[in-house]
Design a protein around this motif. Structure first.
Motif: not given
Length: 650
Positions: A409-416, A498-503, A525-530
């Motif tokens: 999640v952190e990587k995704v946030f940094d990427f965004a 957006t970074v979204q958690f999905d269970f 599973m993490v959905h993400r759009a940067l």
RNA sequence: GCUGGUGUGGCUCAGUGGUAGAGCAGCGCUUUCGUAAAGCGCGGGUCGGCGGUUCAAAUCCGCCCACCAGCUCCA
């Protein structure tokens, strides 16, 4: 001793705040509006003065002062509405007051107009009544009523919204009201209000009513539709002018205006609203962004995938969209079988993941797709490129183990953040969208699962020291999310990254991996759009850059302008050289004066212009003109290529 | 979807019951020109769509569509 705005002043009994202000050379020059003691705000004349008090005075330059100023102007607006109804409809009972707060820029007041015709053109009549009320310099008088007294007062005038508010505060025994009396209009006006207010209406030196719009009572579309009047006020006439001018300037950056002018996109009434046609310049912009996006994803271990635009309804029943998202989906039949035009890319990525057994050693698996989706949006919500019905999400899904989740999640946030900063966005805000605990039926999954997921997201924001707002009830049905909101030219916020958690999906599709215990576990599973969506992102880009894209994003980078027919051949030679160097070029060899061609290239925001006349042809050089700067002299073709490449990297 | 507003040539806009206008753009001719608009001429609109009122509708009325502001909803 007491302290006023950090200044120690001798305390004297029975001396009121106004005296202290008057006696101080510095304070008396300032136009204070309200005060604060122990973090409670007061009307100036009601400020309690005791020995050893620390008192703060606020004027328009402070946020607290501005809030009171604007809020007080909203009371003047409400009073003016009452006067207007008395004049035009033989009494003020028809207009019901709802609420009238200050907002980030100005204020509004919501009214129920009882079916009376009230149009934007009437606003000027309201303004002139407000001017009268301000000229009268009517004081704001606070009084405190008991629950019974205020209910009786409001029942008499049948102010149903006020009564509803009072009933909401069940335990409150006393309510404050602020009254204003106008001699000119023989009108006693009062409004239930915590305050504080400015001392009198005359403090408002300049104001403007900006618009008339609808708004639901309490923001609920099942409740009454009210008429909302927006306005702004300032202690100086020039400030109103400046504010209106600023809005006019911002409107010139509107991506719908620039998108047409710069030939980026069209949306046609006859082909369907919310569906975008990208013209060559827009197509180029998209391509630049998409190539960059793909490169950056490959660098970070994503695999690119592509999934179909339609799928059998079965898939969406399994994913839960058919139940939870149906009103946004386009559903149709082929040979008696239901199909869905995809509103999201996630189920498709899950299908690909599930084609083989995954070991914990292989995780995380990261799929990315520029996936075009279609969603039904209500007609009133559509807005240029910023809100459409068909759009391309820069989508991606990370499949990982629970222990990998925080890091991923952190990587995704940094990427965004890397992406939005790369594209020059300076302002954005972060929200943590959570479930609405009062409405569990809206969500897939259990409360416990939600709590865990929400904590993971929250912890990362805290760890990264990002300031964010918690938004209960804002989550999508399948999980909580971190949203990054980007601003348009007028400061309106639009959800982008957006970074979204999905269970939800892992369970529905039975998406698993084999752990080191040789057992099957549900994958996280993490959905993400940067960028969010390409459409919205480009819409925002146009507004942020006001159409003046940096060199690397400019659909056209260089315009070659021949001075006369004689230099067309030379111009074509130069054009070939530039194109061989992957520079995006337009050629203008028309029979027009050079000034005309320059003007057109400037208006099209072309970063570089090459003016090629007899001199350049004879000496084998280029005359370079930079957008916004003008003539920057002569260079050889090689020198220009170097200059160009250098400025690309800046 | 809701409240209010708007819809006239490619673009920006004027025209409120009596045979559709301007500027820019386009086309033609003249001009071959040096760093933000050369001159003259020409063509182009069943006035968002459908229906109604009227001798006559861009103009008045009804329904629909689209857009704008705001609300609601979301990338």
């Amino acid at each position: 001793m007491i302290t006023i705005n950090n200044k120690s002043i001798e305390y004297k009994e029975n001396k009121i705040l106004f005296d202290y202000i008057k006696e101080d050379a510095e304070f008396s020059k300032q136009k204070f509006l309200i005060s604060g003691v122990d973090n409670i705000l007061y009307d100036l004349k009601l400020t309690p003065i005791k020995d050893n008090n620390i008192i703060w005075l606020y004027d328009f330059s402070s946020e607290r002062g501005r809030d009171a100023y604007w809020h007080s102007t909203s009371h003047i607006l409400a009073m003016a509405m009452k006067v207007w109804f008395k004049k035009n409809h033989g009494g003020d009972e028809k207009v019901k007051l709802a609420i009238g707060p200050s907002i980030e820029n100005g204020f509004y007041y919501d009214f129920d107009l009882g079916g009376t015709a009230f149009k934007e053109e009437n606003l000027s009549e309201i303004e002139s009544i407000m001017k009268d009320l301000i000229e009268e310099n009517i004081p704001f008088v606070k009084s405190v009523l008991t629950r019974e007294e205020i209910l009786e007062k409001y029942k008499k005038s049948n102010e149903k919204f006020k009564i509803e508010i009072i009933e909401q505060y069940k335990d409150e025994k006393e309510f404050a009201i602020y009254s204003n009396y106008s001699k000119k209009y023989e009108m006693e006006f009062f409004d239930m209000c915590r305050g504080p207010h400015i001392p009198s209406t005359g403090y408002v030196k300049a104001f403007k009513l900006l618009s008339l719009a609808g708004a639901y009572w309490r923001g609920d579309e099942n409740k009454d539709m009210l008429a909302r009047i927006y306005g702004i006020s300032f202690p100086d006439k020039q400030m109103v002018k400046d504010y209106v001018e600023k809005i006019e300037e911002a409107k010139k950056r509107d991506h719908r205006v620039l998108g047409k002018k710069l030939e980026i996109f069209s949306i046609f009434e006859e082909t369907g609203s919310g569906l975008v046609y990208w013209h060559p310049h827009g197509g180029m912009l998209r391509d630049i962004i998409e190539r960059f996006w793909k490169d950056e994803h490959l660098k970070r271990g994503y695999d690119l995938v592509v999934t179909p635009h339609i799928a059998r309804a079965e898939l969406w029943k399994t994913s839960g969209h058919y139940d939870f998202y149906k009103e946004n989906m386009y559903i149709f039949k082929i040979d008696e079988e239901e199909y869905v035009l995809k509103p999201m890319n996630c189920p498709g990525h899950v299908m690909i993941y599930k084609t083989k057994i995954h070991s914990y050693r292989d995780l995380p698996v990261k799929y990315a797709e520029l996936g075009t989706v279609y969603r039904y949006e209500r007609s009133g919500a559509l807005h240029g490129l910023l809100r459409v019905r068909g759009f391309t999400q820069d989508d991606g899904h990370v499949f990982c183990t629970p222990s990998q989740l925080p890091e991923e999640v952190e990587k995704v946030f940094d990427f965004a953040v890397f992406m939005i900063e790369k594209f020059g966005y300076k302002k954005y805000s972060v929200e943590l969208s959570m479930r609405d605990p009062k409405n569990p039926a809206k969500y897939a999954g259990t409360a416990e699962e939600w709590d865990v997921a929400q904590k993971v997201l929250k912890d990362i924001l805290i760890k990264k020291n990002i300031s964010f707002v918690e938004m209960p009830g804002e989550a999508v049905f399948y999980g909580p999310k971190i949203d990054i909101k980007l601003q348009d030219a007028l400061g309106r916020e639009w959800q982008g990254p957006t970074v979204q958690f999905d269970f939800n999906l892992p369970r529905r599709f039975n998406v698993t991996y084999i752990g080191d215990d040789n057992k099957e576990h549900f994958v996280y599973m993490v959905h993400r759009a940067l960028l969010g969506s390409i459409e919205r992102f480009i819409g925002g880009l146009i507004e942020n850059y006001a159409g003046k894209f940096p060199l690397w994003l400019s659909p056209v980078q260089v315009a070659i302008l021949s001075v006369t027919d004689e230099t067309v051949d030379y111009s074509k030679e130069i054009c070939t050289i530039l194109k061989e160097n992957n520079i995006r070029v337009t050629e203008d060899y028309r029979n027009e004066k050079i000034g005309y061609k320059i003007r057109e290239a400037e208006n099209n925001q072309t970063p570089y212009m090459l003016i090629l006349g007899k001199k350049e042809k004879d000496e084998k050089i280029l005359s370079i003109r930079k957008k916004g700067e003008g003539d920057i002299g002569h260079l050889s073709a090689e020198e220009f290529l170097k200059l160009f490449k250098d400025s690309l990297n800046n």
